[in-house]
Design a protein around this motif. Structure first.
Motif, PDB file in Angstrom:
ATOM      1  N   ILE A 242       0.855  -1.122   0.020  1.00  0.00           N
ATOM      2  CA  ILE A 242       0.347   0.008   0.015  1.00  0.00           C
ATOM      3  C   ILE A 242       0.971   1.328   0.100  1.00  0.00           C
ATOM      4  CG2 ILE A 242      -1.694   0.922   1.133  1.00  0.00           C
ATOM      5  CD1 ILE A 242      -2.374  -1.249   2.628  1.00  0.00           C
ATOM      6  N   ALA A 243       0.843   1.825  -0.694  1.00  0.00           N
ATOM      7  CA  ALA A 243       0.872   4.018  -0.791  1.00  0.00           C
ATOM      8  C   ALA A 243       0.483   4.291  -0.184  1.00  0.00           C
ATOM      9  CB  ALA A 243       1.634   4.016  -2.253  1.00  0.00           C
ATOM     10  N   ILE A 244       0.545   5.488   0.562  1.00  0.00           N
ATOM     11  CA  ILE A 244      -0.330   6.314   1.699  1.00  0.00           C
ATOM     12  C   ILE A 244       0.172   7.370   0.781  1.00  0.00           C
ATOM     13  CG2 ILE A 244      -1.292   7.030   3.912  1.00  0.00           C
ATOM     14  CD1 ILE A 244      -1.114   4.596   4.533  1.00  0.00           C
ATOM     15  N   MET A 245      -1.237   8.530   0.283  1.00  0.00           N
ATOM     16  CA  MET A 245      -0.438   9.565  -0.324  1.00  0.00           C
ATOM     17  C   MET A 245      -0.840  11.021   0.565  1.00  0.00           C
ATOM     18  SD  MET A 245      -0.811   8.709  -4.544  1.00  0.00           S
ATOM     19  CE  MET A 245       0.166  10.906  -4.273  1.00  0.00           C
ATOM     20  N   ARG A 246      -0.916  11.962   0.425  1.00  0.00           N
ATOM     21  CA  ARG A 246      -1.474  12.910   1.109  1.00  0.00           C
ATOM     22  C   ARG A 246      -0.872  14.440   0.521  1.00  0.00           C
ATOM     23  NH1 ARG A 246       0.900  14.444   6.914  1.00  0.00           N
ATOM     24  NH2 ARG A 246       2.696  14.129   5.677  1.00  0.00           N
ATOM     25  N   ASP A 247      -1.707  15.403   0.289  1.00  0.00           N
ATOM     26  CA  ASP A 247      -0.999  16.084  -0.301  1.00  0.00           C
ATOM     27  C   ASP A 247      -0.439  16.278  -1.621  1.00  0.00           C
ATOM     28  OD1 ASP A 247      -2.544  17.664   0.945  1.00  0.00           O
ATOM     29  OD2 ASP A 247      -1.022  18.618   2.925  1.00  0.00           O
ATOM     30  N   GLY A 248      -0.056  14.842  -2.239  1.00  0.00           N
ATOM     31  CA  GLY A 248      -0.102  15.354  -3.852  1.00  0.00           C
ATOM     32  C   GLY A 248       1.663  14.478  -3.691  1.00  0.00           C
ATOM     33  N   GLU A 249       1.982  13.831  -2.160  1.00  0.00           N
ATOM     34  CA  GLU A 249       3.247  13.310  -1.811  1.00  0.00           C
ATOM     35  C   GLU A 249       3.167  11.753  -1.302  1.00  0.00           C
ATOM     36  OE1 GLU A 249       6.396  15.786   0.095  1.00  0.00           O
ATOM     37  OE2 GLU A 249       5.165  16.696   0.703  1.00  0.00           O
ATOM     38  N   VAL A 250       3.671  10.531  -1.602  1.00  0.00           N
ATOM     39  CA  VAL A 250       3.945   9.523  -0.747  1.00  0.00           C
ATOM     40  C   VAL A 250       4.757   9.517   0.259  1.00  0.00           C
ATOM     41  CG1 VAL A 250       4.481   7.172  -1.154  1.00  0.00           C
ATOM     42  CG2 VAL A 250       3.371   8.183  -3.273  1.00  0.00           C
ATOM     43  N   GLN A 252       4.329   6.889   3.120  1.00  0.00           N
ATOM     44  CA  GLN A 252       4.942   5.432   3.038  1.00  0.00           C
ATOM     45  C   GLN A 252       4.016   4.442   2.260  1.00  0.00           C
ATOM     46  OE1 GLN A 252       3.501   4.240   7.122  1.00  0.00           O
ATOM     47  NE2 GLN A 252       4.893   2.585   7.247  1.00  0.00           N
ATOM     48  N   VAL A 253       5.463   3.949   2.032  1.00  0.00           N
ATOM     49  CA  VAL A 253       4.794   2.616   0.709  1.00  0.00           C
ATOM     50  C   VAL A 253       5.367   1.245   1.442  1.00  0.00           C
ATOM     51  CG1 VAL A 253       5.322   1.365  -1.218  1.00  0.00           C
ATOM     52  CG2 VAL A 253       5.394   3.350  -0.508  1.00  0.00           C
ATOM     53  N   ALA A 254       4.205   0.567   2.129  1.00  0.00           N
ATOM     54  CA  ALA A 254       4.831  -0.367   3.185  1.00  0.00           C
ATOM     55  C   ALA A 254       3.744  -1.777   2.489  1.00  0.00           C
ATOM     56  CB  ALA A 254       4.838   0.083   4.839  1.00  0.00           C
ATOM     57  N   ASN A 262       3.744  -0.530  12.310  1.00  0.00           N
ATOM     58  CA  ASN A 262       4.419   0.353  12.102  1.00  0.00           C
ATOM     59  C   ASN A 262       4.367   1.922  11.186  1.00  0.00           C
ATOM     60  OD1 ASN A 262       7.109   1.310  12.705  1.00  0.00           O
ATOM     61  ND2 ASN A 262       8.209   0.580  11.268  1.00  0.00           N
ATOM     62  N   PRO A 263       3.184   2.928  11.283  1.00  0.00           N
ATOM     63  CA  PRO A 263       2.842   4.262  10.508  1.00  0.00           C
ATOM     64  C   PRO A 263       4.537   5.419  10.806  1.00  0.00           C
ATOM     65  CG  PRO A 263       1.838   3.616  12.818  1.00  0.00           C
ATOM     66  CD  PRO A 263       2.165   2.958  12.559  1.00  0.00           C
ATOM     67  N   HIS A 264       4.487   5.725   9.726  1.00  0.00           N
ATOM     68  CA  HIS A 264       5.729   6.241   9.080  1.00  0.00           C
ATOM     69  C   HIS A 264       5.203   7.584  10.025  1.00  0.00           C
ATOM     70  CE1 HIS A 264       7.678   9.050   6.281  1.00  0.00           C
ATOM     71  NE2 HIS A 264       8.692   8.735   6.335  1.00  0.00           N
ATOM     72  N   ASP A 265       4.086   8.087   9.964  1.00  0.00           N
ATOM     73  CA  ASP A 265       3.977   9.167  11.088  1.00  0.00           C
ATOM     74  C   ASP A 265       3.124   9.453  11.372  1.00  0.00           C
ATOM     75  OD1 ASP A 265       2.994  10.215   8.791  1.00  0.00           O
ATOM     76  OD2 ASP A 265       4.264  11.741   7.237  1.00  0.00           O
ATOM     77  N   GLU A 266       3.034  10.651  11.352  1.00  0.00           N
ATOM     78  CA  GLU A 266       1.249  11.159  12.356  1.00  0.00           C
ATOM     79  C   GLU A 266       0.223  10.881  11.379  1.00  0.00           C
ATOM     80  OE1 GLU A 266      -0.305  11.408  15.126  1.00  0.00           O
ATOM     81  OE2 GLU A 266       1.641  10.628  15.961  1.00  0.00           O
ATOM     82  N   TYR A 267       0.927  11.716   9.782  1.00  0.00           N
ATOM     83  CA  TYR A 267      -0.561  11.096   9.152  1.00  0.00           C
ATOM     84  C   TYR A 267      -1.100  10.085   8.619  1.00  0.00           C
ATOM     85  CZ  TYR A 267      -3.469  11.461   4.859  1.00  0.00           C
ATOM     86  OH  TYR A 267      -4.284  11.542   3.483  1.00  0.00           O
ATOM     87  N   VAL A 268       0.099   8.526   8.751  1.00  0.00           N
ATOM     88  CA  VAL A 268      -0.801   7.565   8.611  1.00  0.00           C
ATOM     89  C   VAL A 268      -0.671   6.682   9.796  1.00  0.00           C
ATOM     90  CG1 VAL A 268       0.685   5.006   7.993  1.00  0.00           C
ATOM     91  CG2 VAL A 268       1.464   6.969   7.139  1.00  0.00           C
ATOM     92  N   ARG A 269      -1.220   7.859  10.722  1.00  0.00           N
ATOM     93  CA  ARG A 269      -1.405   7.407  12.086  1.00  0.00           C
ATOM     94  C   ARG A 269      -3.148   7.609  12.322  1.00  0.00           C
ATOM     95  NH1 ARG A 269       2.976   8.689  15.566  1.00  0.00           N
ATOM     96  NH2 ARG A 269       3.813   6.867  15.060  1.00  0.00           N
ATOM     97  N   ARG A 273      -4.928   5.072  13.006  1.00  0.00           N
ATOM     98  CA  ARG A 273      -5.430   4.947  14.835  1.00  0.00           C
ATOM     99  C   ARG A 273      -5.951   3.996  15.090  1.00  0.00           C
ATOM    100  NH1 ARG A 273      -3.820  10.301  16.715  1.00  0.00           N
ATOM    101  NH2 ARG A 273      -5.568  10.568  14.931  1.00  0.00           N
ATOM    102  N   ASP A 274      -7.134   4.299  14.325  1.00  0.00           N
ATOM    103  CA  ASP A 274      -8.296   3.565  15.002  1.00  0.00           C
ATOM    104  C   ASP A 274      -8.159   2.586  14.007  1.00  0.00           C
ATOM    105  OD1 ASP A 274      -8.796   6.143  15.988  1.00  0.00           O
ATOM    106  OD2 ASP A 274      -9.909   6.909  14.358  1.00  0.00           O
ATOM    107  N   ALA A 275      -7.331   1.553  13.955  1.00  0.00           N
ATOM    108  CA  ALA A 275      -7.261   0.467  13.205  1.00  0.00           C
ATOM    109  C   ALA A 275      -7.703  -0.561  13.582  1.00  0.00           C
ATOM    110  CB  ALA A 275      -6.268   0.153  11.992  1.00  0.00           C
ATOM    111  N   SER A 276      -7.873  -1.091  15.578  1.00  0.00           N
ATOM    112  CA  SER A 276      -8.296  -1.421  15.814  1.00  0.00           C
ATOM    113  C   SER A 276      -9.778  -2.170  15.052  1.00  0.00           C
ATOM    114  CB  SER A 276      -8.784  -1.329  17.425  1.00  0.00           C
ATOM    115  OG  SER A 276     -10.241  -1.173  17.732  1.00  0.00           O
ATOM    116  N   PRO A 277     -10.095  -3.217  14.701  1.00  0.00           N
ATOM    117  CA  PRO A 277     -10.654  -4.092  13.690  1.00  0.00           C
ATOM    118  C   PRO A 277     -11.867  -2.647  14.885  1.00  0.00           C
ATOM    119  CG  PRO A 277      -9.563  -5.670  14.803  1.00  0.00           C
ATOM    120  CD  PRO A 277      -8.647  -4.409  15.436  1.00  0.00           C
TER     121      PRO A 277
END
Lengths: 404, 305
Positions: A242-250, A252-254, A262-269, A273-277
Motif C-alpha cells: 500500500i502506498a499512502i498519499m497526502r497532498d500529492g506526496e507519497v 509511506q509504501v509498505a 509501524n506507521p511512518h508518521d502522524e498522518y499515517v497513524r 490509529r483507529d485500526a483496532s478492527p
C-alpha cells in the motif's frame, strides 16, 4: 540513477513525478518554490500542486494500492500512467517502456495494447450493447469483428455476465455496469490493470463481493493491478503493498501489516490509529444478506408457509423497493392468518431501530448484545442493505478479517 | 449633457458600401457561378418533387409519419394536412417552397454540423463564432436581403442564401452544445482505451450528441420555413409569393389559405423530424429492468455460500 527499462520484475516505475495545475507550471520546479508548502505555493504562484516528486515502483504481478483521502493526488497519479493527465516533470516507465517520452501515436498504441483502466463512474458507452462495450478496446486496436466478439464474450463470462451481452448498460445495475467495465478492461488481455476507486459507487454488499472476486481473479490471471481507494479496510484487504498519499506526496509504501504496526508518521497513524478492527470496520463491512425476507404484499398464509419451509421463527419485512419495515415473528403471522388478513401491515410488525452502514462496529456492541435479532442496516432512503449478526462482529474482532 | 456628443462619430457605412462594391467588381464571376450551380440544384429538386404524383406524395407522407411517430392516427393526420395544401390549389407553389427549404436545410446541415464540431473542439473558434451567430439571428433579414440581391440577382437563389443565413445558427449551436455535454467520464474512459480524436468523434461524441443535433436540425427546418415569405420579397415564387400577393390585394381569404398551407408544411416536417430524433433514444432505453435484481441477488448468494 537512470532507470533501466529492461529490468525484469518491475511493471511500473515512476521517478520524480510532478503535476502542477495553473499557468506556467514549470516555474514551480525552481529551487525557490519547490519546497514550499502547498498553501504558500498557491498564494505566491497561483499554481496548485497535484503531485510532488512521486517515486513509485510496482512489481510485476503485484496488487498495489494507492490510498489517500480525496485531494491526496491518488487519482491524478494513476492517470499519469496513461498520460490521461500529463505530468509536469519526471519519468514514467510502464512495462519497460518510457511512457513520458512517447509520441502521440506511440501513446495511442500503448493505451490500446498494454494497459487497461477501470473507472469509478464506469465510463460505458450508453449507445453500445454490453458486448460492444466489452469489445470496444479491441475494436480500437483493430481486431476483426469475430475475434473481438469472441474475446469479449470470454471476458464477460469471466466477470459473470454471460447472457447479458445484448442489453444496453442503462438497464443494468451499478454492480453489473462495473462488471462490464472490468470485462472491457480484461478483454484485451493487458499486462497491467489500473483501477480508480472501481467499487466506491456500489452498494456495500455488492462491493464486498466484487472485492472477493477481484482477489480470485488476480490469483487466476496474475495481472499487475494498481488499485486506488480511499477506504482503509479495502486497501488492507486487497493490497500486497500500500502506498499512502497526502497532498500529492507519497508518505509511506509498505505491506498492510507494516502500515498498521509501524506507521511512518502522524498522518499515517491518524489513518490507522483507529485500526483496532472495532474502530475500522463499519456495519457495512460485517453485514450479510438476511437469511429470510418477506415482502409486504405477501399475505400471512404465504408468509406462514415460507417460514414453515425455511424453519424460521421470524423474518425481516420489506416493501417493493426493499425499504425496511420491521420484523415479523411467527406468532404475529399466525395471528394475522387466523384473522384472515390479506396483507402484512407495518403496525403489525416489531420495529427494530436500524443502523447506518458507516457506523463503526465498536458502537454496535451495546445494541447487538441486547437484541436477540440481527441488526438491520439501512441507507438514507431506508433501503435494507443487509443485517449485522453478533457472530460476524466477533469474527471480525478475533481474526481481523471482515469477511470471515 | 445627456445627449450623445455630436463630435464623436465613427461611421462604418461608407466602408461597408466600398467593400460591397469591391466584392461586386472583383468576385462577381464567383457569385455568378455559385448562383448558376445553386439555381440548377434548386430546379432539379423542384422538378423531382413535382414529378412525384400528388397521391403518391400524400400516401408516402402518411406512411412515413405513421412509421416514425408510431400511431396510425398521426399518419392519417399528416396525409390529410398535405392533401389540404393541394385542395387549396397550392400544390405546385408548395413544392417550390419545399425545394428552397430542402436545399437550404441540406446546405445548413452539411456546413453547420462540421462548424458545430469545430466550435466544440476549440474555444477560440467558439468565441469567434458565437457573436457571428448572434448577429445572423438578430440582424433584421432585410439588411442582408439587399446584398444577396446584388450578388445573385432576383429569384430563388438569393432567397435560399438568405434562408441559410437565417436558419443555420441552431444546428451549429446545438451540435456544439450536444458535443460539449457528453459526459467527461465516457470521454476519459474511451481515451484510456486508445481512442483517437476521430474515434472519439464518431464512436462517442456524435452518437451521444445526436438528440441535441436533431433538435438543431428540427429548429433549422422550422426557421427555414418561417423565412419563406421574406424570401419571396426578392423574387422567390411559392407559397410566400401567394401570401405577399394576397396582402397587397387585401385579399384576406387567399392570404389565410396560403398562410395556413405554410403552417401545414411546418407541422408535417416538424412532427416527422421530431419523431426521428426520438426513435433511437427509446430503443436504447429499452431492456429488461426488472431482471437485474434477480441476477444480482443470485450471484450474491452464490458468493456468500
Amino acid at each position: 540513477m537512470p532507470p533501466n527499462p529492461t529490468e525484469s520484475g518491475i511493471a511500473v516505475r515512476a521517478n520524480g513525478i510532478w503535476k502542477v495545475f495553473g499557468r506556467n507550471p514549470e516555474r514551480v520546479l525552481e529551487p525557490k518554490f519547490r519546497d514550499l508548502p502547498k498553501n504558500e505555493l498557491q498564494r505566491k504562484t497561483g499554481c496548485v500542486v497535484g503531485l510532488r516528486d512521486v517515486n513509485l515502483e510496482v512489481k510485476t504481478g503485484e496488487l498495489f494500492v494507492l490510498m489517500g483521502l480525496s485531494g491526496s493526488g491518488k487519482s491524478t497519479m494513476i492517470r499519469t500512467l496513461l498520460r490521461l493527465v500529463e505530468p509536469t516533470a519526471g519519468t514514467l516507465h510502464v512495462d519497460g517502456k518510457d511512457v513520458s517520452a512517447m509520441s502521440h501515436k506511440e501513446l495511442l498504441e500503448f493505451r490500446r495494447n498494454l494497459v487497461s483502466m477501470v473507472f469509478q463512474s464506469y465510463g460505458l458507452l450508453p449507445h453500445y450493447t454490453v458486448l460492444e462495450n466489452a469489445a470496444y478496446g479491441l475494436r480500437l486496436r483493430g481486431d476483426e469483428k469475430e475475434k473481438r466478439e469472441a474475446r469479449a464474450m470470454e471476458a464477460l463470462n469471466m466477470v459473470g455476465l454471460a447472457g447479458w451481452e445484448n442489453y444496453y448498460p442503462t438497464s443494468l445495475s451499478g454492480g453489473m455496469q462495473q462488471r462490464v467495465g472490468l470485462a472491457r478492461a480484461l478483454a484485451k488481455n493487458p499486462d497491467i490493470l489500473l483501477m480508480d476507486e472501481p467499487f466506491s459507487g456500489l452498494d456495500p454488499l455488492i462491493r464486498r463481493q466484487m472485492q472477493d472476486e477481484l482477489v480470485d481473479l488476480q490469483s487466476d490471471i496474475g495481472k499487475t493491478i494498481i488499485f486506488v481507494t480511499h477506504d482503509l479496510p479495502e486497501a488492507l484487504k486487497l493490497g500486497d503493498r500500500i502506498a499512502i498519499m497526502r497532498d500529492g506526496e507519497v508518505v509511506q509504501v509498505a505491506e498492510p501489516e507494516e502500515i498498521l504496526s509501524n506507521p511512518h508518521d502522524e498522518y499515517v497513524r491518524a489513518f490507522t490509529r483507529d485500526a483496532s478492527p472495532a474502530r475500522v470496520y463499519t456495519a457495512s463491512t460485517v453485514m450479510e444478506e438476511p437469511e429470510m425476507l418477506l415482502y409486504r404484499w405477501q399475505g400471512p398464509l404465504t408468509a406462514r408457509n415460507e417460514m414453515e419451509r425455511q424453519k424460521r421463527e421470524w423474518s425481516f419485512v420489506v416493501d417493493r423497493r426493499r425499504t425496511y419495515l420491521g420484523v415479523a415473528t411467527r406468532d404475529v403471522i399466525e395471528r394475522l392468518a387466523k384473522e384472515k388478513r390479506t396483507t402484512v401491515e407495518k403496525e403489525d410488525l416489531m420495529y427494530l431501530e436500524p443502523v447506518r452502514p458507516d457506523v463503526v462496529i465498536e458502537d454496535l456492541f451495546g445494541v447487538v448484545s441486547s437484541e436477540s435479532y440481527p441488526l438491520p442496516v439501512t441507507d438514507d432512503d431506508g433501503k435494507l442493505l443487509g443485517v449485522v449478526r453478533p457472530r460476524a462482529i466477533l469474527n471480525a474482532l478475533s481474526t481481523g478479517e471482515a469477511d470471515a | 449633457m445627456r445627449d450623445f456628443p455630436d463630435w464623436i462619430r465613427f461611421p462604418v457605412a461608407d466602408s461597408v458600401d466600398r467593400a460591397m462594391a469591391w466584392v461586386l467588381t472583383n468576385l462577381g464571376w464567383f457569385f455568378d457561378w455559385v448562383g448558376e450551380v445553386g439555381l440548377q440544384i434548386l430546379i432539379a429538386v423542384e422538378r423531382t418533387l413535382l414529378f412525384i404524383p400528388w397521391w403518391l406524395a400524400v400516401i408516402g407522407v402518411g406512411v412515413v409519419a405513421w412509421r416514425a411517430i408510431g400511431r396510425v392516427r398521426s399518419g392519417i393526420a399528416m396525409a390529410v394536412l398535405l392533401f389540404m395544401v393541394g385542395a387549396f390549389g397550392y400544390w405546385a407553389h408548395a413544392m417550390n417552397t419545399l425545394s428552397v427549404v430542402i436545399v437550404a436545410v441540406a446546405f445548413s446541415i452539411t456546413v453547420g454540423i462540421p462548424l458545430g464540431i469545430l466550435m466544440a473542439w476549440n474555444n477560440v473558434v467558439r468565441n469567434m463564432l458565437t457573436p457571428i451567430l448572434d448577429a445572423m439571428q438578430t440582424m433584421p433579414s432585410f439588411v442582408y436581403l439587399i446584398p444577396a440581391l446584388m450578388l445573385f440577382g432576383l429569384g430563388r437563389v438569393p432567397a435560399t442564401f438568405a434562408t441559410v443565413i437565417y436558419a443555420i445558427p441552431p444546428v451549429i449551436r446545438l451540435t456544439n452544445v450536444g458535443i460539449r455535454e457528453v459526459s467527461t467520464s465516457v470521454i476519459e474512459a474511451s481515451t484510456a482505451f486508445g481512442a483517437s480524436r476521430w474515434n472519439l468523434l464518431f464512436d462517442v461524441q456524435l452518437p451521444l450528441a445526436r438528440p441535441s443535433i436533431m433538435v438543431g436540425v428540427n429548429q433549422t427546418t422550422m426557421m427555414a420555413l418561417a423565412m419563406v415569405v421574406i424570401g419571396s420579397m426578392i423574387g422567390n415564387r411559392g407559397l410566400g409569393m401567394e401570401v405577399l400577393l394576397a396582402i397587397n390585394r387585401v385579399n384576406i381569404g387567399q392570404g389565410f389559405e396560403a398562410g395556413i398551407s405554410i403552417v401545414f408544411l411546418a407541422i408535417i416536417i416538424d412532427r416527422i423530424t421530431t419523431a426521428f430524433a426520438r426513435a433511437k433514444k427509446a430503443k436504447e432505453a429499452s431492456g429488461e429492468e426488472a431482471d437485474t435484481d434477480a441476477v444480482e441477488e443470485e450471484s450474491t448468494s452464490k458468493a456468500s455460500a
